[in-house]
Design a protein around this motif. Structure first.
Motif, PDB file in Angstrom:
ATOM      1  N   PHE A 297       0.821  -1.213   0.000  1.00 62.19           N
ATOM      2  CA  PHE A 297       0.000   0.000   0.000  1.00 62.19           C
ATOM      3  C   PHE A 297       0.854   1.262   0.000  1.00 62.19           C
ATOM      4  O   PHE A 297       0.544   2.239  -0.680  1.00 62.19           O
ATOM      5  CB  PHE A 297      -0.933   0.004   1.209  1.00 62.19           C
ATOM      6  CG  PHE A 297      -1.931   1.130   1.196  1.00 62.19           C
ATOM      7  CD1 PHE A 297      -3.152   0.971   0.580  1.00 62.19           C
ATOM      8  CD2 PHE A 297      -1.638   2.352   1.771  1.00 62.19           C
ATOM      9  CE1 PHE A 297      -4.081   2.015   0.540  1.00 62.19           C
ATOM     10  CE2 PHE A 297      -2.553   3.396   1.743  1.00 62.19           C
ATOM     11  CZ  PHE A 297      -3.774   3.230   1.126  1.00 62.19           C
ATOM     12  N   GLY A 298       1.930   1.268   0.757  1.00 61.82           N
ATOM     13  CA  GLY A 298       2.788   2.445   0.835  1.00 61.82           C
ATOM     14  C   GLY A 298       3.544   2.748  -0.444  1.00 61.82           C
ATOM     15  O   GLY A 298       4.075   3.855  -0.616  1.00 61.82           O
ATOM     16  N   ASP A 299       3.599   1.773  -1.366  1.00 59.93           N
ATOM     17  CA  ASP A 299       4.307   1.965  -2.637  1.00 59.93           C
ATOM     18  C   ASP A 299       3.392   2.466  -3.748  1.00 59.93           C
ATOM     19  O   ASP A 299       3.865   2.818  -4.827  1.00 59.93           O
ATOM     20  CB  ASP A 299       4.934   0.634  -3.091  1.00 59.93           C
ATOM     21  CG  ASP A 299       5.908   0.066  -2.072  1.00 59.93           C
ATOM     22  OD1 ASP A 299       6.561   0.869  -1.390  1.00 59.93           O
ATOM     23  OD2 ASP A 299       5.990  -1.172  -1.963  1.00 59.93           O
ATOM     24  N   ARG A 300       2.099   2.454  -3.511  1.00 61.53           N
ATOM     25  CA  ARG A 300       1.162   2.850  -4.570  1.00 61.53           C
ATOM     26  C   ARG A 300       1.181   4.361  -4.794  1.00 61.53           C
ATOM     27  O   ARG A 300       1.636   5.116  -3.941  1.00 61.53           O
ATOM     28  CB  ARG A 300      -0.262   2.422  -4.196  1.00 61.53           C
ATOM     29  CG  ARG A 300      -0.455   0.926  -4.007  1.00 61.53           C
ATOM     30  CD  ARG A 300      -1.902   0.632  -3.656  1.00 61.53           C
ATOM     31  NE  ARG A 300      -2.110  -0.741  -3.225  1.00 61.53           N
ATOM     32  CZ  ARG A 300      -3.246  -1.187  -2.717  1.00 61.53           C
ATOM     33  NH1 ARG A 300      -4.280  -0.359  -2.602  1.00 61.53           N
ATOM     34  NH2 ARG A 300      -3.368  -2.446  -2.338  1.00 61.53           N
ATOM     35  N   ASN A 301       0.643   4.747  -5.939  1.00 61.72           N
ATOM     36  CA  ASN A 301       0.506   6.186  -6.201  1.00 61.72           C
ATOM     37  C   ASN A 301      -0.957   6.618  -6.216  1.00 61.72           C
ATOM     38  O   ASN A 301      -1.265   7.756  -6.537  1.00 61.72           O
ATOM     39  CB  ASN A 301       1.184   6.559  -7.522  1.00 61.72           C
ATOM     40  CG  ASN A 301       0.404   6.089  -8.734  1.00 61.72           C
ATOM     41  OD1 ASN A 301      -0.438   5.188  -8.640  1.00 61.72           O
ATOM     42  ND2 ASN A 301       0.672   6.688  -9.881  1.00 61.72           N
ATOM     43  N   ARG A 302      -1.862   5.699  -5.853  1.00 63.65           N
ATOM     44  CA  ARG A 302      -3.277   6.023  -5.774  1.00 63.65           C
ATOM     45  C   ARG A 302      -3.917   5.313  -4.581  1.00 63.65           C
ATOM     46  O   ARG A 302      -3.487   4.233  -4.180  1.00 63.65           O
ATOM     47  CB  ARG A 302      -4.019   5.603  -7.054  1.00 63.65           C
ATOM     48  CG  ARG A 302      -3.665   6.427  -8.286  1.00 63.65           C
ATOM     49  CD  ARG A 302      -4.203   7.843  -8.186  1.00 63.65           C
ATOM     50  NE  ARG A 302      -3.988   8.602  -9.397  1.00 63.65           N
ATOM     51  CZ  ARG A 302      -2.886   9.295  -9.667  1.00 63.65           C
ATOM     52  NH1 ARG A 302      -1.886   9.318  -8.794  1.00 63.65           N
ATOM     53  NH2 ARG A 302      -2.781   9.964 -10.795  1.00 63.65           N
ATOM     54  N   VAL A 303      -4.944   5.938  -4.046  1.00 63.56           N
ATOM     55  CA  VAL A 303      -5.784   5.331  -3.017  1.00 63.56           C
ATOM     56  C   VAL A 303      -7.057   4.853  -3.692  1.00 63.56           C
ATOM     57  O   VAL A 303      -7.676   5.607  -4.457  1.00 63.56           O
ATOM     58  CB  VAL A 303      -6.123   6.347  -1.898  1.00 63.56           C
ATOM     59  CG1 VAL A 303      -7.078   5.727  -0.883  1.00 63.56           C
ATOM     60  CG2 VAL A 303      -4.860   6.833  -1.212  1.00 63.56           C
TER      61      VAL A 303
END
Length: 361
Positions: A297-303
């Protein structure tokens, strides 16, 4: 006055279209900038079909103009009757044979590439040690998110597909609830994911996504699947094979341990509220969880696949997911917190914990 207003209306429509069309050439999203061999093959078919259509339009337009100019009434008079060609075998052969030729020119490469891109025999190839040589990804589409399982590697991700460049990546596509469609515009594809059967195909990626403006390629659901269909996006990270192997090794060995006080509180709340029952926090394992795997989750660029990856958006999403993605399966906070909304402190703690779930950092 009305004529002037109509002109301004037309100008407004054209201006609006210009704004929409300005996004058609984005390198991370557009089919017009193919980033792999499958995408290029499909793009070439698009050019071929467009060229054939343009040729037909031009030829018909020329014949139309010539007929109007040559046989206009002011030149030949009111009583002139052109030569009648009804029943002409020559003309009938011409306008029958030419369309057949054009259809063959389009059909032959279309059939060839259809079978070529459906050839997944390489998925089963193994080396001398009996290990598979090609990367296979099991894709499961759900309302409204994507799960990516690497069965031969023991890794699972959600909302973010990570693949190596310059090699075939094979996909097993299925749906968990209703029909969806898997599509990465720049790489090609657009294949249905069904509940009752598995579809298979492959894609190739020849460019690393790190150099793109967004750092990722965009993927989408291309089948109307419900009220939040338009928000069912996923991202694709492409990297060279050594970097991919390093990512897999780190993903399988990483154990997430909350560091800060707020993150530790969030970890405890994540467990006590029952979130852990739906969301795995480690990418090592197998797929099939009810909710997206949060191990990266911390590596994503979107929520949630479409919102900017900020702490405030994470809090907003947790606090009222239905208002952002209607119809999704994420429970409202009242269902997890004894009928009450999470406090701002609790939301801060959950967001801090989720931001620490990382493989790449």
């Amino acid at each position: 006055m009305m004529k002037g207003l109509k002109k301004w209306r037309l100008f407004s429509v054209l201006a609006a279209l210009t704004i929409f069309l300005s996004g058609c050439g984005e390198e991370y999203l557009s089919t017009l900038t193919p980033a792999g061999q499958v995408g290029r093959d499909q793009f070439n078919l698009l050019l071929l079909s467009s060229a054939i259509m343009a040729l037909v339009i031009i030829v018909v337009g020329i014949i139309y103009v010539v007929a109007i100019v040559k046989f206009r009434r002011s030149k030949l008079g009111e009583d002139f009757i052109p030569k009648q060609v009804e029943g002409s075998h020559t003309l009938e052969i011409i306008w029958t044979v030419i369309p057949i030729i054009l259809l063959l020119i389009l059909a032959v490469p279309t059939v060839f590439y259809t079978y070529k891109h459906a050839d997944v025999a390489g998925m089963a190839d193994v080396n001398a040690e009996g290990n598979k040589t090609a990367l296979t990804v099991n894709v499961t589409a759900k309302l409204y998110w994507w799960e990516f399982e690497y069965p031969d590697l023991g890794v699972v991700t959600a909302q973010e597909l990570v693949v190596p460049t310059n090699e075939k990546v094979y996909f097993n596509l299925k749906a968990a609830d209703v029909k969806h469609s898997f599509w990465i515009p720049t790489a090609g594809g657009k294949m249905d994911t069904n509940v009752d059967n598995v579809n298979q195909f492959y894609l190739e990626f020849d460019k690393e996504s790190a150099g793109l403006e967004q750092g990722v390629f965009y993927g989408k659901c291309a089948e109307l699947c419900g009220p939040s269909h338009a928000l069912m996006d996923f991202k694709v990270k492409t990297m060279n094979r050594p970097d991919f192997d390093a990512w897999v090794a780190k993903a399988k060995s990483t154990e997430h341990v909350a560091v800060g006080d707020s993150a530790k509180q969030g970890e405890a709340l994540f467990s006590s509220a029952g979130c852990i029952g739906c969301h795995a926090t480690s990418v090592a394992g197998t797929g099939g969880s009810m909710g997206p795997n949060l191990g990266t989750f911390g590596d994503r660029n979107r929520v949630a696949g479409f919102m900017d990856h900020t702490k405030e958006n994470i809090k907003s999403w947790i606090n009222d997911p239905q208002s952002y993605k209607p119809g999704n399966k994420m429970p409202q906070p009242e269902d997890l917190n004894n009928g009450k909304k999470f406090t701002d402190e609790q939301l801060d703690a959950l967001a801090d914990y989720l931001m620490e779930l990382s493989v790449e950092k």
